[in-house]
Design a protein around this motif. Structure first.
Motif, PDB file in Angstrom:
ATOM      1  N   ILE A  56       0.846  -1.200   0.000  1.00 51.88           N
ATOM      2  CA  ILE A  56       0.000   0.000   0.000  1.00 51.88           C
ATOM      3  C   ILE A  56       0.882   1.251   0.000  1.00 51.88           C
ATOM      4  CG2 ILE A  56      -1.694   1.319   1.326  1.00 51.88           C
ATOM      5  CD1 ILE A  56      -2.566  -1.399   2.514  1.00 51.88           C
ATOM      6  N   THR A  57       0.505   2.226  -0.807  1.00 47.47           N
ATOM      7  CA  THR A  57       1.170   3.525  -0.812  1.00 47.47           C
ATOM      8  C   THR A  57       0.182   4.585  -0.335  1.00 47.47           C
ATOM      9  OG1 THR A  57       2.572   2.893  -2.685  1.00 47.47           O
ATOM     10  CG2 THR A  57       2.376   5.253  -2.197  1.00 47.47           C
ATOM     11  N   PRO A  58       0.400   5.158   0.844  1.00 49.37           N
ATOM     12  CA  PRO A  58      -0.515   6.218   1.313  1.00 49.37           C
ATOM     13  C   PRO A  58      -0.533   7.396   0.344  1.00 49.37           C
ATOM     14  CG  PRO A  58       0.859   5.420   3.119  1.00 49.37           C
ATOM     15  CD  PRO A  58       1.420   4.823   1.859  1.00 49.37           C
ATOM     16  N   GLN A  59      -1.678   8.026   0.224  1.00 48.87           N
ATOM     17  CA  GLN A  59      -1.829   9.193  -0.642  1.00 48.87           C
ATOM     18  C   GLN A  59      -1.533  10.453   0.174  1.00 48.87           C
ATOM     19  OE1 GLN A  59      -2.499   8.703  -4.030  1.00 48.87           O
ATOM     20  NE2 GLN A  59      -2.116   6.600  -3.352  1.00 48.87           N
ATOM     21  N   LEU A 516     -22.524   8.534  -9.652  1.00 45.11           N
ATOM     22  CA  LEU A 516     -21.866   7.479  -8.886  1.00 45.11           C
ATOM     23  C   LEU A 516     -20.380   7.390  -9.213  1.00 45.11           C
ATOM     24  CD1 LEU A 516     -24.610   4.718  -9.247  1.00 45.11           C
ATOM     25  CD2 LEU A 516     -24.105   6.056  -7.196  1.00 45.11           C
ATOM     26  N   TYR A 517     -20.046   7.549 -10.482  1.00 48.51           N
ATOM     27  CA  TYR A 517     -18.646   7.467 -10.892  1.00 48.51           C
ATOM     28  C   TYR A 517     -17.840   8.603 -10.270  1.00 48.51           C
ATOM     29  CZ  TYR A 517     -14.823   6.142 -14.045  1.00 48.51           C
ATOM     30  OH  TYR A 517     -13.629   5.699 -14.567  1.00 48.51           O
ATOM     31  N   THR A 518     -18.436   9.776 -10.187  1.00 42.24           N
ATOM     32  CA  THR A 518     -17.784  10.901  -9.523  1.00 42.24           C
ATOM     33  C   THR A 518     -17.633  10.629  -8.030  1.00 42.24           C
ATOM     34  OG1 THR A 518     -18.641  12.468 -11.165  1.00 42.24           O
ATOM     35  CG2 THR A 518     -17.961  13.379  -9.040  1.00 42.24           C
ATOM     36  N   ALA A 519     -18.637  10.000  -7.421  1.00 40.88           N
ATOM     37  CA  ALA A 519     -18.545   9.645  -6.001  1.00 40.88           C
ATOM     38  C   ALA A 519     -17.388   8.678  -5.766  1.00 40.88           C
ATOM     39  CB  ALA A 519     -19.861   9.034  -5.521  1.00 40.88           C
ATOM     40  N   PHE A 520     -17.194   7.731  -6.677  1.00 40.64           N
ATOM     41  CA  PHE A 520     -16.065   6.808  -6.551  1.00 40.64           C
ATOM     42  C   PHE A 520     -14.739   7.515  -6.803  1.00 40.64           C
ATOM     43  CE2 PHE A 520     -19.030   3.282  -6.414  1.00 40.64           C
ATOM     44  CZ  PHE A 520     -18.335   2.334  -5.667  1.00 40.64           C
ATOM     45  N   ALA A 521     -14.728   8.492  -7.707  1.00 40.95           N
ATOM     46  CA  ALA A 521     -13.507   9.276  -7.917  1.00 40.95           C
ATOM     47  C   ALA A 521     -13.148  10.033  -6.641  1.00 40.95           C
ATOM     48  CB  ALA A 521     -13.690  10.239  -9.086  1.00 40.95           C
ATOM     49  N   ASP A 522     -14.154  10.552  -5.944  1.00 41.11           N
ATOM     50  CA  ASP A 522     -13.903  11.224  -4.667  1.00 41.11           C
ATOM     51  C   ASP A 522     -13.401  10.233  -3.610  1.00 41.11           C
ATOM     52  OD1 ASP A 522     -14.649  13.616  -5.775  1.00 41.11           O
ATOM     53  OD2 ASP A 522     -16.680  13.606  -4.937  1.00 41.11           O
ATOM     54  N   TYR A 523     -13.824   8.991  -3.693  1.00 42.79           N
ATOM     55  CA  TYR A 523     -13.316   7.920  -2.835  1.00 42.79           C
ATOM     56  C   TYR A 523     -11.831   7.688  -3.127  1.00 42.79           C
ATOM     57  CZ  TYR A 523     -13.670   3.256  -0.523  1.00 42.79           C
ATOM     58  OH  TYR A 523     -13.534   2.164   0.287  1.00 42.79           O
ATOM     59  N   THR A 524     -11.486   7.695  -4.406  1.00 46.91           N
ATOM     60  CA  THR A 524     -10.118   7.435  -4.829  1.00 46.91           C
ATOM     61  C   THR A 524      -9.185   8.589  -4.489  1.00 46.91           C
ATOM     62  OG1 THR A 524     -10.912   6.077  -6.669  1.00 46.91           O
ATOM     63  CG2 THR A 524      -8.663   6.908  -6.829  1.00 46.91           C
ATOM     64  N   PHE A 525      -9.576   9.794  -4.842  1.00 41.24           N
ATOM     65  CA  PHE A 525      -8.695  10.954  -4.717  1.00 41.24           C
ATOM     66  C   PHE A 525      -8.817  11.680  -3.378  1.00 41.24           C
ATOM     67  CE2 PHE A 525      -9.275  10.540  -9.362  1.00 41.24           C
ATOM     68  CZ  PHE A 525      -7.942  10.475  -9.747  1.00 41.24           C
ATOM     69  N   LYS A 526      -9.977  11.552  -2.712  1.00 38.05           N
ATOM     70  CA  LYS A 526     -10.203  12.297  -1.471  1.00 38.05           C
ATOM     71  C   LYS A 526     -10.491  11.405  -0.272  1.00 38.05           C
ATOM     72  CE  LYS A 526     -12.187  16.160  -4.094  1.00 38.05           C
ATOM     73  NZ  LYS A 526     -13.381  17.040  -4.271  1.00 38.05           N
ATOM     74  N   GLY A 527     -10.734  10.108  -0.500  1.00 35.79           N
ATOM     75  CA  GLY A 527     -11.014   9.197   0.596  1.00 35.79           C
ATOM     76  C   GLY A 527     -12.435   9.203   1.097  1.00 35.79           C
ATOM     77  N   THR A 528     -13.338   9.924   0.417  1.00 38.35           N
ATOM     78  CA  THR A 528     -14.731  10.030   0.863  1.00 38.35           C
ATOM     79  C   THR A 528     -15.520   8.790   0.455  1.00 38.35           C
ATOM     80  OG1 THR A 528     -14.608  12.425   0.547  1.00 38.35           O
ATOM     81  CG2 THR A 528     -16.796  11.456   0.819  1.00 38.35           C
ATOM     82  N   PRO A 529     -16.098   8.046   1.386  1.00 32.91           N
ATOM     83  CA  PRO A 529     -16.860   6.845   1.012  1.00 32.91           C
ATOM     84  C   PRO A 529     -18.014   7.197   0.070  1.00 32.91           C
ATOM     85  CG  PRO A 529     -16.496   6.907   3.379  1.00 32.91           C
ATOM     86  CD  PRO A 529     -16.076   8.240   2.853  1.00 32.91           C
ATOM     87  N   PRO A 530     -18.221   6.443  -1.015  1.00 31.34           N
ATOM     88  CA  PRO A 530     -19.311   6.749  -1.951  1.00 31.34           C
ATOM     89  C   PRO A 530     -20.691   6.539  -1.347  1.00 31.34           C
ATOM     90  CG  PRO A 530     -18.239   4.680  -2.533  1.00 31.34           C
ATOM     91  CD  PRO A 530     -17.417   5.292  -1.450  1.00 31.34           C
ATOM     92  N   VAL A 531     -20.804   5.591  -0.431  1.00 36.51           N
ATOM     93  CA  VAL A 531     -22.024   5.381   0.361  1.00 36.51           C
ATOM     94  C   VAL A 531     -21.599   5.508   1.814  1.00 36.51           C
ATOM     95  CG1 VAL A 531     -23.847   3.764   0.984  1.00 36.51           C
ATOM     96  CG2 VAL A 531     -22.993   3.831  -1.378  1.00 36.51           C
ATOM     97  N   ARG A 532     -22.290   6.341   2.602  1.00 34.41           N
ATOM     98  CA  ARG A 532     -21.789   6.587   3.948  1.00 34.41           C
ATOM     99  C   ARG A 532     -22.926   6.774   4.959  1.00 34.41           C
ATOM    100  NH1 ARG A 532     -21.215  11.217   0.971  1.00 34.41           N
ATOM    101  NH2 ARG A 532     -21.957  13.168   1.901  1.00 34.41           N
ATOM    102  N   ALA A 533     -22.550   6.567   6.213  1.00 31.78           N
ATOM    103  CA  ALA A 533     -23.487   6.683   7.331  1.00 31.78           C
ATOM    104  C   ALA A 533     -23.925   8.120   7.525  1.00 31.78           C
ATOM    105  CB  ALA A 533     -22.820   6.171   8.605  1.00 31.78           C
ATOM    106  N   MET A 534     -25.123   8.299   8.066  1.00 32.81           N
ATOM    107  CA  MET A 534     -25.613   9.636   8.380  1.00 32.81           C
ATOM    108  C   MET A 534     -24.698  10.334   9.380  1.00 32.81           C
ATOM    109  SD  MET A 534     -28.157   9.929   6.393  1.00 32.81           S
ATOM    110  CE  MET A 534     -28.371  11.622   6.902  1.00 32.81           C
TER     111      MET A 534
END
Length: 716
Positions: A56-59, A516-534
């Motif tokens: 693993i390489t941390p971002q 959804l694809y943008t949400a996954f890009a945010d997961y990749t580049f920003k670490g934001t889960p595409p589906v997340r808890a309230m």
């Protein structure tokens, strides 16, 4: 003479007892790894950990962009010691502090008050720590989290154990006379027991819990970015289907106008399974390369089921046998995925029989448990890795090897897996299981966002048409939209009375792919889960005093609601709040966070920082969009193709909006070289509530998927 011997023996026993208790806190070093990240080393470190074998390489750059955050706890309050060959780690707990994470749990979101053993296993219906992803990472409502980076079975007491030296001890009560007596007195600590002489702890801070989760995900390489086709609709066919039967099924989807992007083949594609050969059965698939080619010409990818245990009937058996465990599973040998030799042999075989024939990915089954059929903890592996550690990381290793195999070919894959642990965030796999409670599936979907994994509430069967549609609505708002018909051959249109509604929600899934694809890009580049808890949504976790001031109420039901565990609604991407209904429900309550929210379908105002009751009817799953939210949508297409589509850009509410739409080729890893574009979609609102939308494409950047941008203002 006898007295002297006794004295020496007694002294030796005292010294031995002192040696087996190592109080680490005096010299415990908190080493800062990066902004908001610290490492703690306790005792003697083991060579194999949850993260050590995953490359693993941390971002780091993305972690820095989150911004630094002070540690929310005093390091002196974290206690550690090594006793009797075991490592103890203790974190303090405040009275109103909430703890989230600690594995893919199916019944609980908040973990305080629970005792668990974090142990990879086939889920058995109890949240006792034995689950598909027992990740020893917790998130505190105080704004920090910690990963116990040990590949051991870890015991954890989450606010249940009471110490004599507690700084805030409970008051003793008389059960005979005190009605408030409880069998579980208040506890102010979170304790871990690791059966090893040391462990590494990685601590993450953040201004919010979401920042903590983002930092954790980015430390683990950032979230996966699936190929675009992976976000389409999946259908797994019955186990013994032939190529002709699959082609006929694909044609039926086409004739009925139902979306289909991936077909999943179950065990019957192989010459033998349980244990496996990973070789095509030539009676059912006489020409597998021609079959996969024909599928791809129809814009359909092929995903293959497998489990890790290798049959003596195949060509792989003799070559891999020297690199396998002392024990078998279902009479199949167990490859040691820790060994480079075993990895090379497996990859050569996978390339020859699958990847080079056009297979797009795998469903990796049975790498989790049960104890009664998996290798025992007394088993040995030629790499020297203990059976216990191998149990904890086996699914992770399988993900790593197969992901790298596709990456070497510059092809993205997306698949399913039954076991994961810390460090698998960047691997393109979604967890599934054999359990089938709809309510609990949503709880797991919520919990997945705290621990860096993905989960699909796949659809398999239903007793009624109502349940069928409700399950379909849910899965279409998850990381992987799949119907799994391996056992009974069910189809999306199995219940004719809701077939059109099922088609509508599956087509909506296809329309939402740009979002959804943008949400996954945010997961990749920003670490934001595409589906997340309230609990990770901004404006949700305000305390009751703030809420009463904000809404000028002394008895605020919203404030009371957010004190409770919320496990039946969740966020998707930046702006969508999804609140499923279940079989038998005609209405439900929805907790809307701070700010104005609007109905996804109509654009009408729904509420602001309050609890609403909704009765959407059977055809709709309640979905709400925050004020100023922008949702880019494809036309209602059946499949993702390598072409451009006009984009409908929906804007909700009356606040200005901005959205960074992500696009790339959707198939390769070229995005890691900078070959992607962020198209800035903006909506300005003037004093008269007139709205003007604009799409801005950076100069010189390529656009792969969108031909036009049509703005639609949903709120009048």
């Amino acid at each position: 003479m006898r007295k002297i011997v006794i004295y020496v023996c007694g002294l030796f026993m005292v010294l031995a007892a002192f040696a087996c208790v190592q109080k680490d806190n005096v010299n415990l070093e908190w080493k800062k790894e990066g902004q908001g990240i610290w490492k703690i080393s306790v005792g003697k470190q083991e060579k194999v950990t949850l993260l050590s074998e995953l490359d693993i390489t941390p971002q780091w750059k993305a972690i820095e962009e989150i911004g630094d955050a002070p540690l929310a706890i005093d390091p002196k309050d974290v206690k550690t010691e090594v006793v009797d060959g075991k490592t103890y780690i203790r974190f303090p707990l405040d009275k109103d502090e909430k703890i989230f994470g600690l594995g893919l749990n199916f019944k609980t979101v908040e973990q305080r008050g629970r005792v668990m053993r974090l142990h990879v296993d086939h889920y058995g219906g109890s949240d006792n720590g034995r689950t598909h992803a027992p990740i020893p990472f917790f998130v505190s409502s105080k704004g920090y989290g910690a990963l116990i980076n040990s590949a051991r079975y870890i015991d954890v007491w989450v606010g249940t154990s009471v110490r004599q030296d507690s700084s805030n001890p409970p008051v003793a009560k008389d059960r005979n006379t005190d009605k408030d007596w409880t069998a579980q007195p208040y506890s102010d600590n979170l304790e871990f027991l690791i059966p090893a002489e040391g462990a590494e702890v990685i601590v993450f801070s953040g201004k919010t819990m979401l920042d903590v989760v983002r930092r954790y995900n980015l430390y683990n390489g950032g979230g996966c970015l699936p190929p675009k086709w992976g976000l389409g609709f999946w259908h797994r066919v019955p186990s013994l289907f032939t190529d002709t039967e699959i082609e006929r099924e694909v044609q039926e989807f086409r004739d009925k106008g139902f979306p289909l992007n991936v077909v999943g083949l179950e065990p019957g594609w192989m010459t033998a399974s349980y244990p496996c050969t990973y070789e095509w059965d030539n009676t059912r698939f006489p020409n597998p390369q021609a079959f996969t080619k024909k599928m791809k010409e129809s814009n359909i990818q092929t995903n293959l089921w497998m489990n890790p245990y290798i049959s003596p009937k195949g060509e792989l058996y003799d070559r891999i046998k020297p690199y396998t465990s002392s024990h078998t599973v279902w009479c199949g040998i167990v490859p040691d995925y820790m060994m480079s030799e075993a990895q090379r042999i497996l990859i050569d075989h996978f390339k020859k029989h699958q990847l080079n024939l056009g297979v797009s990915g795998y469903k990796m089954d049975e790498n989790d448990g049960y104890d009664s059929w998996l290798w025992p903890d007394v088993a040995s592996f030629p790499s020297g890795t203990s059976a216990e550690q191998m149990r904890q990381i086996y699914g992770s290793l399988m993900q790593k090897v197969t992901t790298q195999m596709y990456k070497d070919e510059n092809k993205r894959t997306y698949g399913l897996v039954r076991a994961a642990n810390a460090g698998t965030t960047s691997f393109p796999y979604v967890i599934y299981n054999d359990y089938y409670n709809h309510h609990d599936f949503i709880t797991a979907l919520v919990n997945s966002s705290f621990i860096g994994v993905l989960w699909t509430p796949e659809v398999r069967a239903s007793r009624t048409s109502e349940e069928w549609l409700r399950r379909m609505q849910t899965v279409c708002f998850s990381p992987l939209a799949m119907l799994n018909a391996w056992a009974d051959g069910t189809k999306p249109w199995t219940f004719p009375e809701v077939a059109e509604s099922v088609k509508a929600i599956s087509l909506l899934r296809m329309q939402l792919i740009p979002y959804l694809y943008t949400a996954f890009a945010d997961y990749t580049f920003k670490g934001t889960p595409p589906v997340r808890a309230m609990n990770l949504e901004e404006g949700y976790n305000m305390d009751e005093k703030m809420l009463q001031v904000s809404f000028d109420a002394t008895n605020n039901p919203y404030a009371l609601a957010i004190k409770k565990e919320v496990k039946d609604q969740f966020m998707v991407g930046n702006s969508l709040l999804v609140a499923p209904l279940f079989e038998g429900e005609k209405e439900r309550k929805v907790i809307l966070p701070k700010g104005k929210w609007y109905d996804f379908y109509t654009g009408e105002f729904a509420g602001e920082g309050e609890i609403i009751s909704v009765s959407p009817g059977l055809d709709k799953i309640p979905v709400y969009v925050k004020d100023g939210g922008i949702v880019p949508m494809f036309p209602p297409i059946r499949q993702i193709e390598n072409k451009q589509y006009p984009l409908e850009v929906r804007h909700y509410g009356n606040a200005p909006g901005i959205y960074d739409l992500y696009d790339d080729d959707g198939e390769t890893f070229n995005y890691q070289k900078g070959e992607f574009v962020r198209i800035v979609l903006t909506v300005d609102v003037d004093a008269s509530n007139n709205k003007m939308g604009k799409a801005s494409i950076p100069g010189g950047k390529n656009v792969w998927s969108y031909s036009d941008y049509i703005f639609r203002y949903m709120t009048k």
